[in-house]
Design a protein around this motif. Structure first.
Motif, PDB file in Angstrom:
ATOM      1  N   TRP A   1     -36.571   9.423 -32.565  1.00  0.00           N
ATOM      2  CA  TRP A   1     -36.035  10.464 -31.682  1.00  0.00           C
ATOM      3  C   TRP A   1     -35.787   9.796 -30.332  1.00  0.00           C
ATOM      4  O   TRP A   1     -36.708   9.211 -29.743  1.00  0.00           O
TER       5      TRP A   1
ATOM      6  N   TYR B   1     -37.470  16.445 -39.527  1.00  0.00           N
ATOM      7  CA  TYR B   1     -36.924  17.376 -38.538  1.00  0.00           C
ATOM      8  C   TYR B   1     -35.416  17.155 -38.403  1.00  0.00           C
ATOM      9  O   TYR B   1     -34.945  16.015 -38.406  1.00  0.00           O
ATOM     10  N   SER B   2     -34.696  18.214 -38.227  1.00  0.00           N
ATOM     11  CA  SER B   2     -33.239  18.090 -38.067  1.00  0.00           C
ATOM     12  C   SER B   2     -32.856  17.472 -36.729  1.00  0.00           C
ATOM     13  O   SER B   2     -31.709  17.072 -36.527  1.00  0.00           O
ATOM     14  N   SER B   3     -33.817  17.364 -35.810  1.00  0.00           N
ATOM     15  CA  SER B   3     -33.515  16.892 -34.455  1.00  0.00           C
ATOM     16  C   SER B   3     -33.566  15.373 -34.307  1.00  0.00           C
ATOM     17  O   SER B   3     -33.386  14.858 -33.202  1.00  0.00           O
ATOM     18  N   TYR B   4     -33.820  14.619 -35.401  1.00  0.00           N
ATOM     19  CA  TYR B   4     -33.935  13.167 -35.275  1.00  0.00           C
ATOM     20  C   TYR B   4     -32.594  12.581 -34.799  1.00  0.00           C
ATOM     21  O   TYR B   4     -31.532  13.179 -34.972  1.00  0.00           O
ATOM     22  N   ASP B   5     -32.664  11.368 -34.232  1.00  0.00           N
ATOM     23  CA  ASP B   5     -31.465  10.789 -33.618  1.00  0.00           C
ATOM     24  C   ASP B   5     -30.909   9.560 -34.344  1.00  0.00           C
ATOM     25  O   ASP B   5     -29.696   9.387 -34.402  1.00  0.00           O
TER      26      ASP B   5
END
Length: 411
Positions: free
Chosen positions: A363, A400-404
């Motif tokens: 992230w 998590y869908s928020s990973y980068d």
């Protein structure tokens, strides 16, 4: 002036002088350095209220005292060096602030204020969820009062009671009520040093439900391990040490041999084993030598995990790659995401379906600021060390869908 009026004037003057002398005697009877209780002062900077006389103590409340505001100080004591002074002031709300930014009119201790002593009884800590205050240390006891989330409570003492949320430590508030320590951000797993014990009871009855009004989703201050009395040696900070350099890396180093798939299997196995040991999330903890207690640094969210046993995210990944494949990928997310040895390759933001077992998920920005890392294990799942702080902080969860972005080892 006739004699009668002159005599009266002299008599009145004598009375005044006598009163002045009596007053002087009274004043003289009070030592110049006598403490006279709490006093109000103006602060010279916006100050955080802390749960101990040190800059490394947990922040009870950020920006608690704005610049120019008035604060009531109850007592003073020496503590950690802060802004050119080691004197700390405890406020009427139970929080600690550095005396360097309080206008007491004295460069040292204010003689009007008493000394606090070393006991932390009456110190303020913040709740991390809504909590029921109970008369006894049992989750079955009737609730007398509800303390809202992010409420400052003064803790008078701590004691063992009934297990609640994986911990048996309870805190007694200034209202004379007990709350489970798991949801009080003291900065310690188990008992707070220099906090009085309410009694000598031992832990009782396990329970998996009922302590506050929450379902246990918020991070608390203890997960049932750490250095509390009776903690197993594997979770005792005096045994396992602190920070990244704790443990014995020579004993935990894994083999560098094998195919890519074999190395990945060993890495995932090493990480998975740690999910079964009851570790807490602990800032600055863990590394090549295995789990440890926190480094003592304060986390971005204000936790001081020095006495909490476990891993933080990059401590877990550093250990897994060292124990599983014998390689040191670095101690932090910032170094791990740019590591280029052993075929580590930046892959960008892959879809979960395109990830491969053993990939490192980050992230943040590749080569820049990164805040979290986890190991992909396949099937849309990953292993991570993450809050809330508790006995299952090292766990398997969905990605998590928020990973980068993703970095692939042994490509």
């Amino acid at each position: 002036m006739n004699v009668k009026r002159r005599s009266a004037a002299l008599l009145a003057g004598a009375v005044v002088v006598a009163e002045l002398l009596v007053g002087a005697a009274v004043v003289a009877a009070i030592p110049a350095n006598a403490a006279t209780g709490s006093h109000q002062y103006t602060v010279k900077a916006t100050l955080n209220g802390r749960s101990g006389p040190s800059l490394s103590a947990v922040t009870a409340r950020e920006n608690m005292y704005p610049n120019g505001s008035t604060v009531t100080v109850s007592c003073q004591r020496t503590g950690g060096a802060a802004y050119g002074s080691s004197i700390w002031d405890r406020t009427a709300k139970g929080a600690w602030i550095p005396d360097a930014y309080v206008k007491t009119g004295h460069s040292g201790f204010d003689p009007r204020l008493p000394r606090c002593g070393t006991s932390l009884a009456g110190t303020a800590f913040v709740t991390t969820d809504a909590l029921n205050g109970r008369k006894t240390k049992k989750v079955s006891a009737a609730a007398v009062k509800v303390y809202g989330k992010n409420t400052l409570i003064k803790v008078q003492c701590q004691a063992y009671g009934q297990y609640a949320y994986g911990d048996a430590v309870w805190d007694k508030t200034s209202d004379g009520l007990f709350v489970p320590d798991y949801y009080v951000r003291t900065g310690y797993s188990g008992f707070v040093p220099n906090m009085p014990r309410c009694d000598s009871d031992q832990p009782s009855g396990a329970s998996s439900s009922g302590g506050g009004t929450s379902g246990g989703t918020s991070g608390g201050s203890s997960g049932g391990t750490g250095t509390a009395t009776g903690a197993p040696s594997s979770h005792n900070c005096a045994v396992i040490g602190h920070g990244r350099s704790a443990g014995n890396p020579a004993k935990t180093k894994g083999s560098t041999a094998g195919t890519r798939a074999q190395k990945i299997d060993r890495i995932v196995t090493a990480a998975t084993a740690e999910t079964k040991k009851g570790w807490s999330y602990s800032w600055g903890a863990g590394g090549k030598g295995g789990a440890a207690c926190g480094s003592g640094a304060v986390s971005p969210s204000g936790y001081q995990d020095y006495n909490r046993a476990g891993f933080d995210c990059s401590g877990l990944t550093e250990y897994a790659f060292w124990a599983g494949a014998g390689i040191d990928i670095g101690m932090s997310t910032s170094s791990q995401n740019v590591y280029k040895g052993n075929g580590f390759t930046y892959k960008g933001r892959l879809s979960v379906g395109s990830m491969q077992r053993g990939d490192l998920i980050f992230w943040g920005t590749h080569g820049g600021s990164t805040s979290h890392v986890a190991i992909y294990i396949g099937g849309g799942k990953m292993i991570e060390a993450a809050p809330p702080r508790g006995s299952s902080s090292v766990h398997v969860t969905s990605v998590y869908s928020s990973y980068d972005f993703v970095v692939r080892p042994f490509a």
